[in-house]
Design a protein around this motif. Structure first.
Motif, PDB file in Angstrom:
ATOM      1  N   VAL A 156       0.842  -1.117  -0.111  1.00 53.29           N
ATOM      2  CA  VAL A 156       0.170   0.153   0.059  1.00 53.29           C
ATOM      3  C   VAL A 156       0.817   1.260  -0.007  1.00 53.29           C
ATOM      4  O   VAL A 156       0.631   2.016  -0.486  1.00 53.29           O
ATOM      5  CB  VAL A 156      -0.933  -0.027   1.385  1.00 53.29           C
ATOM      6  CG1 VAL A 156      -1.731   1.445   1.368  1.00 53.29           C
ATOM      7  CG2 VAL A 156      -1.924  -1.059   1.105  1.00 53.29           C
ATOM      8  N   THR A 157       1.979   1.244   0.806  1.00 59.13           N
ATOM      9  CA  THR A 157       2.762   2.313   0.721  1.00 59.13           C
ATOM     10  C   THR A 157       3.411   2.699  -0.636  1.00 59.13           C
ATOM     11  O   THR A 157       3.607   3.763  -1.006  1.00 59.13           O
ATOM     12  CB  THR A 157       3.915   2.200   1.824  1.00 59.13           C
ATOM     13  OG1 THR A 157       3.313   1.912   3.059  1.00 59.13           O
ATOM     14  CG2 THR A 157       4.710   3.491   1.996  1.00 59.13           C
ATOM     15  N   VAL A 158       3.942   1.633  -1.206  1.00 58.53           N
ATOM     16  CA  VAL A 158       4.679   1.760  -2.375  1.00 58.53           C
ATOM     17  C   VAL A 158       3.667   2.230  -3.522  1.00 58.53           C
ATOM     18  O   VAL A 158       4.029   3.114  -4.445  1.00 58.53           O
ATOM     19  CB  VAL A 158       5.249   0.317  -2.932  1.00 58.53           C
ATOM     20  CG1 VAL A 158       5.723   0.512  -4.290  1.00 58.53           C
ATOM     21  CG2 VAL A 158       6.566   0.029  -1.703  1.00 58.53           C
ATOM     22  N   GLU A 159       2.575   1.570  -3.587  1.00 53.76           N
ATOM     23  CA  GLU A 159       1.439   2.015  -4.654  1.00 53.76           C
ATOM     24  C   GLU A 159       0.744   3.271  -4.186  1.00 53.76           C
ATOM     25  O   GLU A 159       0.148   3.696  -5.292  1.00 53.76           O
ATOM     26  CB  GLU A 159       0.547   0.748  -4.781  1.00 53.76           C
ATOM     27  CG  GLU A 159       1.234  -0.535  -5.432  1.00 53.76           C
ATOM     28  CD  GLU A 159       0.295  -1.529  -5.544  1.00 53.76           C
ATOM     29  OE1 GLU A 159      -0.853  -1.248  -5.158  1.00 53.76           O
ATOM     30  OE2 GLU A 159       0.630  -2.661  -6.179  1.00 53.76           O
ATOM     31  N   ARG A 160       0.745   3.984  -2.879  1.00 49.98           N
ATOM     32  CA  ARG A 160       0.108   4.854  -2.498  1.00 49.98           C
ATOM     33  C   ARG A 160      -1.446   4.744  -2.711  1.00 49.98           C
ATOM     34  O   ARG A 160      -1.924   5.927  -3.030  1.00 49.98           O
ATOM     35  CB  ARG A 160       0.582   6.179  -3.390  1.00 49.98           C
ATOM     36  CG  ARG A 160       2.181   6.537  -2.977  1.00 49.98           C
ATOM     37  CD  ARG A 160       2.482   7.462  -3.724  1.00 49.98           C
ATOM     38  NE  ARG A 160       4.156   8.012  -3.048  1.00 49.98           N
ATOM     39  CZ  ARG A 160       4.392   8.554  -2.047  1.00 49.98           C
ATOM     40  NH1 ARG A 160       3.366   8.903  -1.395  1.00 49.98           N
ATOM     41  NH2 ARG A 160       5.783   8.862  -1.956  1.00 49.98           N
TER      42      ARG A 160
ATOM     43  N   ASP B 221      -6.852  -5.006   0.186  1.00 50.10           N
ATOM     44  CA  ASP B 221      -5.680  -4.866   0.996  1.00 50.10           C
ATOM     45  C   ASP B 221      -6.421  -4.289   2.348  1.00 50.10           C
ATOM     46  O   ASP B 221      -5.759  -4.863   3.512  1.00 50.10           O
ATOM     47  CB  ASP B 221      -4.763  -3.787   0.337  1.00 50.10           C
ATOM     48  CG  ASP B 221      -4.279  -4.132  -0.832  1.00 50.10           C
ATOM     49  OD1 ASP B 221      -4.275  -5.359  -0.773  1.00 50.10           O
ATOM     50  OD2 ASP B 221      -4.290  -3.210  -1.713  1.00 50.10           O
ATOM     51  N   ALA B 222      -7.397  -3.400   2.485  1.00 54.47           N
ATOM     52  CA  ALA B 222      -7.694  -3.003   3.820  1.00 54.47           C
ATOM     53  C   ALA B 222      -8.339  -4.225   4.651  1.00 54.47           C
ATOM     54  O   ALA B 222      -8.055  -4.247   5.906  1.00 54.47           O
ATOM     55  CB  ALA B 222      -8.833  -1.780   3.547  1.00 54.47           C
ATOM     56  N   PHE B 223      -9.054  -4.961   3.733  1.00 53.11           N
ATOM     57  CA  PHE B 223      -9.573  -6.138   4.614  1.00 53.11           C
ATOM     58  C   PHE B 223      -8.607  -7.171   5.249  1.00 53.11           C
ATOM     59  O   PHE B 223      -8.731  -7.468   6.312  1.00 53.11           O
ATOM     60  CB  PHE B 223     -10.663  -6.742   3.732  1.00 53.11           C
ATOM     61  CG  PHE B 223     -11.055  -8.097   4.200  1.00 53.11           C
ATOM     62  CD1 PHE B 223     -12.216  -8.149   5.290  1.00 53.11           C
ATOM     63  CD2 PHE B 223     -10.448  -9.366   4.096  1.00 53.11           C
ATOM     64  CE1 PHE B 223     -12.534  -9.551   5.871  1.00 53.11           C
ATOM     65  CE2 PHE B 223     -10.938 -10.651   4.551  1.00 53.11           C
ATOM     66  CZ  PHE B 223     -11.934 -10.511   5.276  1.00 53.11           C
ATOM     67  N   VAL B 224      -7.583  -7.588   4.306  1.00 56.02           N
ATOM     68  CA  VAL B 224      -6.498  -8.101   5.194  1.00 56.02           C
ATOM     69  C   VAL B 224      -5.643  -7.718   6.147  1.00 56.02           C
ATOM     70  O   VAL B 224      -5.220  -8.331   7.164  1.00 56.02           O
ATOM     71  CB  VAL B 224      -5.467  -8.525   3.593  1.00 56.02           C
ATOM     72  CG1 VAL B 224      -4.308  -9.302   4.056  1.00 56.02           C
ATOM     73  CG2 VAL B 224      -6.307  -9.483   2.800  1.00 56.02           C
ATOM     74  N   MET B 225      -5.329  -6.494   6.066  1.00 54.58           N
ATOM     75  CA  MET B 225      -4.702  -5.804   7.032  1.00 54.58           C
ATOM     76  C   MET B 225      -5.589  -5.514   8.438  1.00 54.58           C
ATOM     77  O   MET B 225      -5.073  -6.179   9.446  1.00 54.58           O
ATOM     78  CB  MET B 225      -4.189  -4.398   6.595  1.00 54.58           C
ATOM     79  CG  MET B 225      -2.977  -4.187   5.764  1.00 54.58           C
ATOM     80  SD  MET B 225      -2.189  -2.568   5.610  1.00 54.58           S
ATOM     81  CE  MET B 225      -3.532  -1.856   4.751  1.00 54.58           C
ATOM     82  N   LEU B 226      -6.732  -5.368   8.238  1.00 50.55           N
ATOM     83  CA  LEU B 226      -7.635  -5.430   9.375  1.00 50.55           C
ATOM     84  C   LEU B 226      -7.738  -6.709  10.076  1.00 50.55           C
ATOM     85  O   LEU B 226      -7.569  -6.948  11.165  1.00 50.55           O
ATOM     86  CB  LEU B 226      -8.909  -4.675   8.937  1.00 50.55           C
ATOM     87  CG  LEU B 226     -10.213  -4.543  10.212  1.00 50.55           C
ATOM     88  CD1 LEU B 226      -9.604  -3.796  11.137  1.00 50.55           C
ATOM     89  CD2 LEU B 226     -11.499  -4.062   9.603  1.00 50.55           C
ATOM     90  N   ALA B 227      -8.103  -7.545   9.141  1.00 49.57           N
ATOM     91  CA  ALA B 227      -8.205  -8.853   9.910  1.00 49.57           C
ATOM     92  C   ALA B 227      -6.950  -9.478  10.408  1.00 49.57           C
ATOM     93  O   ALA B 227      -7.036 -10.079  11.537  1.00 49.57           O
ATOM     94  CB  ALA B 227      -8.585  -9.888   8.678  1.00 49.57           C
ATOM     95  N   GLY B 228      -5.854  -9.151   9.824  1.00 51.27           N
ATOM     96  CA  GLY B 228      -4.550  -9.620  10.389  1.00 51.27           C
ATOM     97  C   GLY B 228      -3.985  -9.067  11.683  1.00 51.27           C
ATOM     98  O   GLY B 228      -3.687  -9.534  12.578  1.00 51.27           O
ATOM     99  N   VAL B 229      -4.604  -7.556  11.882  1.00 52.08           N
ATOM    100  CA  VAL B 229      -4.354  -6.958  13.154  1.00 52.08           C
ATOM    101  C   VAL B 229      -5.361  -7.382  14.213  1.00 52.08           C
ATOM    102  O   VAL B 229      -4.922  -7.575  15.209  1.00 52.08           O
ATOM    103  CB  VAL B 229      -4.565  -5.301  13.022  1.00 52.08           C
ATOM    104  CG1 VAL B 229      -4.403  -4.546  14.182  1.00 52.08           C
ATOM    105  CG2 VAL B 229      -3.688  -4.786  11.950  1.00 52.08           C
ATOM    106  N   VAL B 230      -6.460  -7.692  13.878  1.00 58.37           N
ATOM    107  CA  VAL B 230      -7.435  -8.167  15.081  1.00 58.37           C
ATOM    108  C   VAL B 230      -7.051  -9.559  15.353  1.00 58.37           C
ATOM    109  O   VAL B 230      -6.973  -9.945  16.702  1.00 58.37           O
ATOM    110  CB  VAL B 230      -8.983  -8.279  14.179  1.00 58.37           C
ATOM    111  CG1 VAL B 230      -9.768  -9.013  15.164  1.00 58.37           C
ATOM    112  CG2 VAL B 230      -9.543  -6.755  13.955  1.00 58.37           C
TER     113      VAL B 230
END
Length: 325
Positions: free
Chosen positions: A292-296, A302-311
């Motif tokens: 996400v940082t590279v592609e800006r 992507d948001a779903f995967v990161m949120l699920a991973g953090v939870v």
């Protein structure tokens, strides 16, 4: 986080060794066996990776034998517990939210150990084969995890121990000779893997202490410059001092791994912590965040995967600490 992950792996190896040998020879306590193993573990942390890679073959053999023994026992026993023909009571739904959190960590723990990868790449004869090697390794590991996890739960249900090897030894109706051979291999396996997993951690600490200036290169760069030396080795008193500090550091870290294993003896809790706190962040959240940082831009997936991973990481870490307390 890489260092913490590797340290957790070394603690788990000590715990697995202690539980396995105590199941075979209950004469002494688990903690006594863990203290005795220091005599064997300390010399292994000074061996080169090229030699340790051969000793790790014992771990591969013991894992494959464990799979064979589990399915042999499961199909040779006609009645529960321990039978694949008459499986133990199981549950499809969630019975305990705390155990569900631990399950998140246990699932990811098998895909941890990322800090070992650079060292493996650096010591390969042909580093250009690294991508193919790592894909095969994770693919085979996934199949083995699914086989052991599914068979173990069907055979012993909710009463399965942290290590299925314990169930194989204490459940009546199995061949005691075959299962003991398998368990002895599981005793040897952690010993053979300890030096392999602790070496990258020791190298990192050496660099932080200024007693090792090894550089990290990509597999392609290593293949192109196999004999490149980026630093000049110290001489005289400086060399002796650095060697002395390196020896003390390796011995201290090995003793610390054993001490933590004695302090937190629950195998499942350590595995859950390893998977939740470390593997989720390093294998799921971190790579997606970098993308996400590279592609800006951040897509819905992507948001779903990161949120699920953090939870899952927070949930699993809290559950691991709760079960260990």
């Amino acid at each position: 986080m890489f260092c913490l992950e590797l340290f957790a792996v070394t603690v788990i190896l000590v715990t697995l060794y202690g539980d396995s040998i105590h199941a075979l020879i209950p004469t002494h306590s688990v903690n006594t066996y863990k203290l005795w193993i220091l005599v064997v573990l300390i010399p292994t942390v000074f061996l080169p990776l090229s030699l340790l890679s051969y000793t790790s073959i014992l771990g591969i053999v013991s894992t494959l034998l464990l799979v064979v023994v589990i399915f042999y026992d499961g199909f040779s026993k006609a009645t529960a517990p321990g039978s694949l023909l008459d499986h133990a009571p199981t549950n499809v739904g969630v019975q305990d939210l705390n155990k569900l959190g631990i399950a998140f960590g246990l699932f990811m723990a098998g895909f941890s150990g990322h800090p070992v990868i650079p060292s493996l790449a650096r010591d390969m004869i042909d580093p250009t084969q690294f991508d193919s090697m790592i894909n095969w390794a994770f693919g085979i590991a996934t199949v083995i995890y699914m086989a052991i996890g599914s068979a173990g739960y069907l055979m012993f249900g909710d009463g399965v121990h942290d290590e299925i090897s314990v169930d194989l030894l204490v459940t009546p109706g199995f061949s005691p000779f075959i299962n003991k051979v398998c368990l002895w291999l599981l005793v040897i396996s952690p010993i053979s893997k300890f030096g392999l997993n602790s070496q990258p951690l020791n190298t990192t600490i050496d660099i932080l202490l200024g007693i090792d200036h090894s550089s990290m290169s990509s597999p392609e760069e290593l293949a192109a410059k196999p004999n490149d030396m980026s630093t000049i080795a110290p001489h005289g008193r400086a060399l002796l001092l650095k060697k002395g500090v390196a020896v003390v550091q390796r011995i201290s870290l090995t003793c610390l791994s054993v001490f933590v294993s004695i302090s937190i003896p629950e195998f499942s809790s350590m595995m859950a912590f390893l998977g939740s706190f470390s593997a989720f962040m390093l294998a799921i959240v971190g790579p997606v965040a970098a993308k996400v940082t590279v592609e800006r831009r951040c897509g819905v997936f992507d948001a779903f995967v990161m949120l699920a991973g953090v939870v899952m990481a927070i949930w699993g870490t809290a559950a691991a600490f709760w079960s260990a307390s």
